[in-house]
Design a protein around this motif. Structure first.
Motif, PDB file in Angstrom:
ATOM      1  N   SER A 178       0.828  -1.209   0.000  1.00 27.92           N
ATOM      2  CA  SER A 178       0.000   0.000   0.000  1.00 27.92           C
ATOM      3  C   SER A 178       0.863   1.259   0.000  1.00 27.92           C
ATOM      4  O   SER A 178       0.483   2.275  -0.571  1.00 27.92           O
ATOM      5  N   MET A 179       2.040   1.183   0.616  1.00 29.71           N
ATOM      6  CA  MET A 179       2.926   2.343   0.583  1.00 29.71           C
ATOM      7  C   MET A 179       3.540   2.527  -0.807  1.00 29.71           C
ATOM      8  O   MET A 179       3.780   3.648  -1.242  1.00 29.71           O
ATOM      9  N   ARG A 180       3.750   1.410  -1.521  1.00 32.70           N
ATOM     10  CA  ARG A 180       4.180   1.524  -2.926  1.00 32.70           C
ATOM     11  C   ARG A 180       3.051   2.146  -3.752  1.00 32.70           C
ATOM     12  O   ARG A 180       3.292   2.958  -4.650  1.00 32.70           O
ATOM     13  N   ALA A 181       1.813   1.758  -3.449  1.00 35.35           N
ATOM     14  CA  ALA A 181       0.656   2.352  -4.124  1.00 35.35           C
ATOM     15  C   ALA A 181       0.583   3.848  -3.815  1.00 35.35           C
ATOM     16  O   ALA A 181       0.267   4.655  -4.708  1.00 35.35           O
ATOM     17  N   ALA A 182       0.876   4.220  -2.576  1.00 35.35           N
ATOM     18  CA  ALA A 182       0.854   5.636  -2.188  1.00 35.35           C
ATOM     19  C   ALA A 182       1.867   6.427  -3.015  1.00 35.35           C
ATOM     20  O   ALA A 182       1.585   7.550  -3.453  1.00 35.35           O
ATOM     21  N   LYS A 227       2.290  14.195 -11.827  1.00 36.95           N
ATOM     22  CA  LYS A 227       2.444  14.257 -13.288  1.00 36.95           C
ATOM     23  C   LYS A 227       1.273  14.976 -13.950  1.00 36.95           C
ATOM     24  O   LYS A 227       1.462  15.761 -14.881  1.00 36.95           O
ATOM     25  N   PHE A 228       0.050  14.700 -13.477  1.00 35.06           N
ATOM     26  CA  PHE A 228      -1.132  15.277 -14.115  1.00 35.06           C
ATOM     27  C   PHE A 228      -1.682  16.503 -13.380  1.00 35.06           C
ATOM     28  O   PHE A 228      -2.717  17.031 -13.764  1.00 35.06           O
ATOM     29  N   GLY A 229      -1.003  16.933 -12.331  1.00 33.41           N
ATOM     30  CA  GLY A 229      -1.445  18.112 -11.585  1.00 33.41           C
ATOM     31  C   GLY A 229      -2.772  17.890 -10.889  1.00 33.41           C
ATOM     32  O   GLY A 229      -3.535  18.829 -10.684  1.00 33.41           O
ATOM     33  N   GLY A 230      -3.036  16.646 -10.504  1.00 28.58           N
ATOM     34  CA  GLY A 230      -4.317  16.314  -9.889  1.00 28.58           C
ATOM     35  C   GLY A 230      -4.313  16.380  -8.377  1.00 28.58           C
ATOM     36  O   GLY A 230      -3.261  16.486  -7.743  1.00 28.58           O
ATOM     37  N   ASP A 231      -5.500  16.323  -7.825  1.00 33.92           N
ATOM     38  CA  ASP A 231      -5.668  16.229  -6.375  1.00 33.92           C
ATOM     39  C   ASP A 231      -5.416  14.790  -5.964  1.00 33.92           C
ATOM     40  O   ASP A 231      -5.751  13.847  -6.688  1.00 33.92           O
ATOM     41  N   LEU A 232      -4.861  14.610  -4.780  1.00 34.93           N
ATOM     42  CA  LEU A 232      -4.576  13.282  -4.261  1.00 34.93           C
ATOM     43  C   LEU A 232      -5.240  13.121  -2.906  1.00 34.93           C
ATOM     44  O   LEU A 232      -5.074  13.962  -2.028  1.00 34.93           O
ATOM     45  N   ILE A 233      -6.008  12.062  -2.782  1.00 35.84           N
ATOM     46  CA  ILE A 233      -6.690  11.763  -1.528  1.00 35.84           C
ATOM     47  C   ILE A 233      -6.246  10.387  -1.070  1.00 35.84           C
ATOM     48  O   ILE A 233      -6.426   9.395  -1.778  1.00 35.84           O
ATOM     49  N   TYR A 234      -5.623  10.331   0.101  1.00 34.35           N
ATOM     50  CA  TYR A 234      -5.258   9.060   0.713  1.00 34.35           C
ATOM     51  C   TYR A 234      -6.372   8.652   1.658  1.00 34.35           C
ATOM     52  O   TYR A 234      -6.862   9.470   2.435  1.00 34.35           O
ATOM     53  N   LEU A 235      -6.765   7.385   1.579  1.00 35.04           N
ATOM     54  CA  LEU A 235      -7.877   6.883   2.387  1.00 35.04           C
ATOM     55  C   LEU A 235      -7.478   5.606   3.097  1.00 35.04           C
ATOM     56  O   LEU A 235      -6.962   4.674   2.478  1.00 35.04           O
ATOM     57  N   THR A 236      -7.715   5.568   4.392  1.00 31.34           N
ATOM     58  CA  THR A 236      -7.591   4.341   5.168  1.00 31.34           C
ATOM     59  C   THR A 236      -8.970   3.996   5.694  1.00 31.34           C
ATOM     60  O   THR A 236      -9.689   4.865   6.195  1.00 31.34           O
ATOM     61  N   VAL A 237      -9.335   2.734   5.544  1.00 35.43           N
ATOM     62  CA  VAL A 237     -10.643   2.265   5.994  1.00 35.43           C
ATOM     63  C   VAL A 237     -10.439   1.269   7.134  1.00 35.43           C
ATOM     64  O   VAL A 237      -9.720   0.287   6.983  1.00 35.43           O
ATOM     65  N   THR A 238     -11.069   1.554   8.252  1.00 34.57           N
ATOM     66  CA  THR A 238     -11.037   0.622   9.374  1.00 34.57           C
ATOM     67  C   THR A 238     -12.404  -0.025   9.502  1.00 34.57           C
ATOM     68  O   THR A 238     -13.420   0.567   9.126  1.00 34.57           O
ATOM     69  N   LYS A 239     -12.406  -1.223  10.005  1.00 37.10           N
ATOM     70  CA  LYS A 239     -13.672  -1.875  10.317  1.00 37.10           C
ATOM     71  C   LYS A 239     -14.050  -1.481  11.732  1.00 37.10           C
ATOM     72  O   LYS A 239     -13.185  -1.212  12.566  1.00 37.10           O
ATOM     73  N   ALA A 272      -4.218   4.273  11.720  1.00 37.54           N
ATOM     74  CA  ALA A 272      -4.595   4.798  10.404  1.00 37.54           C
ATOM     75  C   ALA A 272      -3.999   6.182  10.185  1.00 37.54           C
ATOM     76  O   ALA A 272      -3.449   6.473   9.114  1.00 37.54           O
ATOM     77  N   GLU A 273      -4.085   7.039  11.185  1.00 42.32           N
ATOM     78  CA  GLU A 273      -3.530   8.397  11.071  1.00 42.32           C
ATOM     79  C   GLU A 273      -2.027   8.355  10.832  1.00 42.32           C
ATOM     80  O   GLU A 273      -1.502   9.131  10.035  1.00 42.32           O
ATOM     81  N   ASN A 274      -1.326   7.447  11.511  1.00 44.12           N
ATOM     82  CA  ASN A 274       0.122   7.332  11.311  1.00 44.12           C
ATOM     83  C   ASN A 274       0.456   6.901   9.887  1.00 44.12           C
ATOM     84  O   ASN A 274       1.383   7.433   9.276  1.00 44.12           O
ATOM     85  N   CYS A 275      -0.286   5.932   9.357  1.00 42.78           N
ATOM     86  CA  CYS A 275      -0.071   5.490   7.971  1.00 42.78           C
ATOM     87  C   CYS A 275      -0.293   6.647   7.001  1.00 42.78           C
ATOM     88  O   CYS A 275       0.507   6.869   6.079  1.00 42.78           O
ATOM     89  N   LEU A 276      -1.365   7.361   7.213  1.00 44.35           N
ATOM     90  CA  LEU A 276      -1.710   8.465   6.317  1.00 44.35           C
ATOM     91  C   LEU A 276      -0.719   9.611   6.412  1.00 44.35           C
ATOM     92  O   LEU A 276      -0.380  10.230   5.402  1.00 44.35           O
ATOM     93  N   ARG A 277      -0.261   9.891   7.614  1.00 43.14           N
ATOM     94  CA  ARG A 277       0.706  10.968   7.813  1.00 43.14           C
ATOM     95  C   ARG A 277       1.964  10.715   6.985  1.00 43.14           C
ATOM     96  O   ARG A 277       2.491  11.618   6.333  1.00 43.14           O
ATOM     97  N   GLU A 278       2.438   9.468   6.984  1.00 40.10           N
ATOM     98  CA  GLU A 278       3.626   9.097   6.204  1.00 40.10           C
ATOM     99  C   GLU A 278       3.364   9.256   4.705  1.00 40.10           C
ATOM    100  O   GLU A 278       4.202   9.769   3.968  1.00 40.10           O
ATOM    101  N   ALA A 279       2.196   8.818   4.246  1.00 38.25           N
ATOM    102  CA  ALA A 279       1.854   8.930   2.827  1.00 38.25           C
ATOM    103  C   ALA A 279       1.774  10.393   2.393  1.00 38.25           C
ATOM    104  O   ALA A 279       2.292  10.765   1.327  1.00 38.25           O
ATOM    105  N   VAL A 280       1.144  11.220   3.204  1.00 37.11           N
ATOM    106  CA  VAL A 280       1.013  12.647   2.874  1.00 37.11           C
ATOM    107  C   VAL A 280       2.388  13.309   2.821  1.00 37.11           C
ATOM    108  O   VAL A 280       2.683  14.092   1.909  1.00 37.11           O
ATOM    109  N   ARG A 281       3.246  12.984   3.780  1.00 41.67           N
ATOM    110  CA  ARG A 281       4.600  13.548   3.796  1.00 41.67           C
ATOM    111  C   ARG A 281       5.347  13.182   2.506  1.00 41.67           C
ATOM    112  O   ARG A 281       5.966  14.034   1.861  1.00 41.67           O
ATOM    113  N   MET A 282       5.238  11.920   2.108  1.00 44.80           N
ATOM    114  CA  MET A 282       5.897  11.459   0.891  1.00 44.80           C
ATOM    115  C   MET A 282       5.372  12.224  -0.331  1.00 44.80           C
ATOM    116  O   MET A 282       6.147  12.677  -1.172  1.00 44.80           O
TER     117      MET A 282
END
Length: 147
Positions: free
Chosen positions: A15-19, A28-40, A69-79
């Motif tokens: 998932s981090m490779r996907a991020a 590349k396309f100047g698009g918006d990026l939304i990272y989503l984590t889903v918990t049950k 989830a917040e920790n995972c997302l924080r890393e993805a956003v930083r990257m």
């Protein structure tokens, strides 16, 4: 081509490779990026509820999942920001992972969903887990599966 990219993140290596791939597409396309984590939703058994009461424990177990989830997302956003993505945000949702990802993509009118080919597996299925096949089947937009 991809003005809104949604990426499912569960903290697993795929998932981090996907991020990273999602950030590359958004940049590349100047698009918006939304990272989503889903918990049950975390539900205590009756025995666990009794233990919590007897031990006078406070707080909700759900917060542990949300904090992870917040920790995972924080890393993805930083990257993504380090890679030059201008518009990046993060979301944590609770629900069925595949359906929630697809519903969020529909809601935000995503052009593309990027997801890892394998998630955390059985032990980690409380989080996103490996749902790429279901997302690919249910999504109306392009789905990129990163291996």
């Amino acid at each position: 081509m991809f003005s809104k990219v949604l990426c499912g993140v569960d903290g697993s290596e795929p998932s981090m490779r996907a991020a990273k791939t999602a950030a590359e597409l958004a940049q590349k396309f100047g698009g918006d990026l939304i990272y989503l984590t889903v918990t049950k939703e975390f539900r205590l058994t009756d025995e666990a509820k009794q233990y919590v009461e007897l031990e006078q424990l406070t707080g909700e177990p759900q917060y542990i999942l949300e904090e992870y989830a917040e920790n995972c997302l924080r890393e993805a956003v930083r990257m993504a920001k380090d890679m030059g993505v201008a518009n990046v945000r993060k979301e944590v949702k609770t629900g069925n992972p595949a359906r929630t990802i697809v519903q969020e993509a529909d809601l935000i009118k995503a052009d593309c969903i990027v997801i890892g080919g394998r998630g955390l597996g059985d032990i980690g299925s409380i989080l996103l887990g490996s749902v790429s096949h279901k997302v690919t089947s249910l999504a109306k937009c392009t789905v990129v599966t990163v291996r």
